[in-house]
Design an enzyme around this catalytic site. Sequence first.
Site, short mmCIF file in Angstrom:
data_model
loop_
_atom_site.label_atom_id
_atom_site.label_comp_id
_atom_site.label_asym_id
_atom_site.label_seq_id
_atom_site.Cartn_x
_atom_site.Cartn_y
_atom_site.Cartn_z
N ARG A 23 9.95 -28.37 -27.91
CA ARG A 23 9.50 -29.48 -28.40
C ARG A 23 8.24 -29.45 -27.86
NH1 ARG A 23 13.40 -32.59 -23.93
NH2 ARG A 23 12.51 -34.16 -24.66
N TYR A 357 -31.79 -26.00 -21.60
CA TYR A 357 -31.43 -25.58 -20.55
C TYR A 357 -31.51 -24.04 -20.25
CZ TYR A 357 -27.66 -21.48 -21.64
OH TYR A 357 -26.99 -20.34 -22.17
#
Length: 455
Positions: A23, A357
């Site tokens: 399921r 960064y």
Amino acid sequence: MTDLLTMKGSALAIVLAAGEGTRMRSRKPKVLHQVAGLSMLGHALRAVAAAGVDRVAVVVGPGHDAVAAEARRLAPHADVFVQEERLGTAHAALAARPAIAAGVDQALVLYADTPFVSPDTLRRMRAGVAAGAAVVGVGFEAADPTGYGRFIMADGRLTAIREHRDATEAERAITLCNGGLMGFDGRRMLAILDRIGDTNDQKQFYLTDAAEIAHAQGLRVSAIVCDEEEVLGVNDRVQLAGAEAIMQARLRERVMREGATLIAPETVFLSFDTTIGRDVLIEPHVVMGSGVTIADDAVIHAFSHLEGAHVESGVSVGPYARLRPGATLRANSRVGNFVEIKNAELGAGAKANHLAYIGDARVGAKANIGAGAITCNYDGVNKHRTDIGEGAFVGTNSSLVAPVTIGAGAYVASGSVITRDVPDDALAIGRGRQELREGWAAQKRREQAGKKKDH
Ligand code: UD1
Ligand code: CA
């Protein structure tokens, strides 16, 4: 709470993880789906470890190598058994026969798709066996008992567990239901399980039949009761989301009780292992992946995403910051908006306040990383390191092409592309020189005005 120190005897947990999980509509086995950043199997194994159960057997379905691998990753000492055919919960538990036969005082069977089982309930099961029960069932008062096994009680003893589909109308009126967990006297378990047959509506070997068999033999069968939430099972992705919501609510409550302020707790997402100190302020809309630790007095501003990051005391993160695995922010450092840090240490008091960064790097204490500065850590094949010394100043929009070292106290001019090491206290400029042409723009505009066409 059951005192662990008074717990006598050796214990074995048998974790049933052989579910098909159809399921879920997933290529991934059900028990590997995560709740708060940890697989459901992982949650079960954590509860087992926290209850002081040292021996672990995990029963997996055929071909479920990934489940076996997850079991070994999280519990390296676990024995993994394969249930070749799905013939019922007793059949699944018997797949671990060698682990039971090796001899153990208390054996606890639990399902890997119930992520909320508490260590305390496992300890109470152990205590029940230690007190003389051959079988201990774990029941709960079901809001809606449909589908669950019912506890048939007499004189405070559990005499049988009847599966819903096999129960009479009268039995179906019982609301004390089987949570699924079962404790056994390890020395008697195999004798009981080997007597279980499959003469029921599903033609399966039901573990729950152990209660009736033991009771009929005059053995003591006891029942303990836990909250319904603890035995909540996950069968599909809607229930998975429901489990996530419950787990998040618990995690938020825990960090708040430990001294963190969450302005809008329902918008903050934590992981099973998130650790947050005192007087930490977490603004709305923050997401923490696994492996995050945040020390006292830090502030995590809105819309930040952290994963595998260590944030020391007094640090300020965000808004809109991203800390990736291996980010370590030393005391009182600052990471501002649209800054990404990966596998890098930012020294005490260092700052990267805007649009940067920093990857595979060390930034020394009190260094300043300007807006738009980038460590160019990847050459397309390999990653390289950048080392920025204490008190260095990296000007805005600089590219530091790794491997490269910026010395302590050095100064990198704005817009530089740095490809060679910069000594301590030096200035490095790596950009085109500025040219100036007086009056050029005015001249250009006059020329353009003369050529303008009418439309
Ligand atoms: C089971 C209990 C029921 C209880 C309910 C609680 C039995 C017979 N019934 O019913 O009394 O109220 O849980 O949720 O135990 N599994 C295997 N191999 C098998 C069969 C099952 O590993 O051959 C595993 C499943 O993956 C699952 C668990 O055992 O994790 C329970 O099996 P399931 O078929 O879901 O039992 P229920 O009908 O829910
Ligand atoms: Ca079930």
